[in-house]
Design a protein around this motif. Sequence first.
Motif, PDB file in Angstrom:
ATOM      1  N   PHE A 161      17.146  -5.374  -0.500  1.00 54.82           N
ATOM      2  CA  PHE A 161      16.076  -6.009   0.186  1.00 54.82           C
ATOM      3  C   PHE A 161      15.687  -7.390   0.269  1.00 54.82           C
ATOM      4  O   PHE A 161      15.442  -7.866   1.222  1.00 54.82           O
ATOM      5  N   HIS A 162      15.833  -7.961  -0.973  1.00 57.52           N
ATOM      6  CA  HIS A 162      15.521  -9.442  -0.979  1.00 57.52           C
ATOM      7  C   HIS A 162      16.601 -10.478  -0.235  1.00 57.52           C
ATOM      8  O   HIS A 162      16.196 -11.220   0.656  1.00 57.52           O
TER       9      HIS A 162
ATOM     10  N   ILE B 107      18.127  -9.271   2.696  1.00 51.95           N
ATOM     11  CA  ILE B 107      18.053  -9.133   3.952  1.00 51.95           C
ATOM     12  C   ILE B 107      16.948  -9.477   4.740  1.00 51.95           C
ATOM     13  O   ILE B 107      16.829  -9.974   5.808  1.00 51.95           O
ATOM     14  N   SER B 108      15.863  -9.310   3.898  1.00 54.15           N
ATOM     15  CA  SER B 108      14.471 -10.095   3.957  1.00 54.15           C
ATOM     16  C   SER B 108      14.525 -11.590   4.254  1.00 54.15           C
ATOM     17  O   SER B 108      13.976 -12.167   5.248  1.00 54.15           O
ATOM     18  N   THR B 109      15.569 -12.225   3.275  1.00 52.43           N
ATOM     19  CA  THR B 109      15.716 -13.613   3.753  1.00 52.43           C
ATOM     20  C   THR B 109      16.699 -13.831   4.749  1.00 52.43           C
ATOM     21  O   THR B 109      16.516 -14.824   5.534  1.00 52.43           O
TER      22      THR B 109
ATOM     23  N   PHE C 159      16.661 -12.336   7.344  1.00 49.29           N
ATOM     24  CA  PHE C 159      15.870 -12.045   8.741  1.00 49.29           C
ATOM     25  C   PHE C 159      15.568 -13.315   9.393  1.00 49.29           C
ATOM     26  O   PHE C 159      15.607 -13.553  10.741  1.00 49.29           O
TER      27      PHE C 159
ATOM     28  N   LYS D 134      12.454 -22.515   0.866  1.00 49.63           N
ATOM     29  CA  LYS D 134      11.361 -22.013   1.769  1.00 49.63           C
ATOM     30  C   LYS D 134      11.060 -22.965   2.465  1.00 49.63           C
ATOM     31  O   LYS D 134      10.633 -23.006   3.836  1.00 49.63           O
TER      32      LYS D 134
ATOM     33  N   GLY E  68      17.995 -16.978  -0.633  1.00 49.57           N
ATOM     34  CA  GLY E  68      18.219 -15.723  -1.048  1.00 49.57           C
ATOM     35  C   GLY E  68      19.005 -15.794  -2.393  1.00 49.57           C
ATOM     36  O   GLY E  68      18.719 -14.938  -3.335  1.00 49.57           O
TER      37      GLY E  68
ATOM     38  N   ARG F 159      16.803 -16.091  -5.445  1.00 52.05           N
ATOM     39  CA  ARG F 159      15.826 -14.725  -5.500  1.00 52.05           C
ATOM     40  C   ARG F 159      16.774 -13.793  -6.297  1.00 52.05           C
ATOM     41  O   ARG F 159      16.268 -13.249  -7.076  1.00 52.05           O
TER      42      ARG F 159
ATOM     43  N   TRP G  42      25.674 -11.506   4.300  1.00 52.97           N
ATOM     44  CA  TRP G  42      24.366 -10.951   5.275  1.00 52.97           C
ATOM     45  C   TRP G  42      23.885 -12.125   6.037  1.00 52.97           C
ATOM     46  O   TRP G  42      23.444 -11.645   7.237  1.00 52.97           O
TER      47      TRP G  42
ATOM     48  N   LEU H 112       5.815 -15.343   9.153  1.00 49.87           N
ATOM     49  CA  LEU H 112       6.489 -14.038   8.210  1.00 49.87           C
ATOM     50  C   LEU H 112       7.250 -15.074   7.222  1.00 49.87           C
ATOM     51  O   LEU H 112       6.804 -14.630   5.877  1.00 49.87           O
TER      52      LEU H 112
ATOM     53  N   LYS I 146       6.427 -14.872   2.552  1.00 49.01           N
ATOM     54  CA  LYS I 146       7.433 -14.688   1.501  1.00 49.01           C
ATOM     55  C   LYS I 146       7.351 -15.621   0.209  1.00 49.01           C
ATOM     56  O   LYS I 146       7.227 -16.811   0.538  1.00 49.01           O
TER      57      LYS I 146
END
Length: 408
Positions: A21-22, A24-26, A28, A87, A143, A146, A158, A200, A204
């Motif tokens: 999840f971490h 893929i969400s990063t 994104f 970030k 990513g 994290r 990814w 978004l 995060k």
Amino acid sequence: MSKPIQLTSPIAPESPRAVTFHIISTAFFTFVCYLTIGLPLAVLPGYVNIDLGYSTVIAGFAISLQYLATMLSRPQAGRIADTVGPKTAVLYGLIGCGVSGAILVVATLLSHIPLLSLCILMIARLVLGYAESLVGTGAITWGIGRVGAVHTARMISWNGIATYGALAVGAPVGVVLVHAWGLPVVGLTIVALAAMGYFLARLKQATAIIKGEHLPFRNVLRRVLPHGFGLALGSIGFGSIATFITLFYASHHWPNAAFALSVFGFCFVGTRLVFSSAITQFGGFRVATASFVVETIGLMMLGFAPAPWVAMCGAALTGCGFALIFPALGVEAVRLVPQHNRGSALGAYSLFLDVALGITGPLAGFIASRMGYHEVFLFASMAALIGVGLTVVLYRRSERAMGNMSVE
């Protein structure tokens, strides 16, 4: 040779589902960034060449200018990710994507003044290139920070899936938008996507900045130089397809040029999904060597293509081959620096991708104007073939180094 740095996780262990999840969400945010890049990719060469009336060399330069800006800003992007935080780098980059879209709108509204439109378009490409380096380097570093450096290969993979998946989606969508509403709508869509990604990303959680002495960029660059040169050789094929596949198809009066970009992207993504564990299982150099072989075959098919379906198959194989080159060589490169220099290492390594793409546009345009579009892809295939030899040499050197360490 410097002793490799062990890739150990700086955070507490998490479940495989949480790690995924971490990651893929990063990634994104990389998808959003490259969607803003992909939307105009298939239509800008034709806009410069046909609507504004400039040569294929200028059309190639207009596309490659983005990669030049990315190349020049890689050191700063890596340093921002290491010192201010990844970030923050991603947020800055998404703002840049939105600004580039707004400038693109202005450029297209001035198409009746070709020189002014071209100059403003080039400014948009420069801004987008800077934004690309910030998001690309920042997202990977974010990513890894994290989920831990042990998942470096997965994070890079990814991130690439997001990159080329976005290009695969963006190219045909951009063509549809232009045919339906015109090129200014593409610019407005870029602004909207960048704004969505920015808000978004703000939600995060940031990662801690790893303290430590930061190596001078030239020292980091020297460590990753051989790996980066291999990446550059593999990237020439992608640069040739991204810049000239639409004009190549048009010269033969073949339809569906944008879908050749999509096929390349989907095969790229599919290869990374199916063979995501290959780098961990077989090692980066072995995977890179096999990938270069596949890319060489695909580019040769494009170079000798007598029909559109052969060219489409060549684009597909090129996508499959290019898919694992970046993460395979990248994992080996990142091992050579301390963790607090990770962003700089990724920036230095990615710099070679930018150099290759920046050179490919005008060089391939020159080749196309003198010999033809087929020769562009044959030139790229020779570069990939050299990549085969380079990765074999790097692998043997790595094996000797590991053998010497075992003896000591």
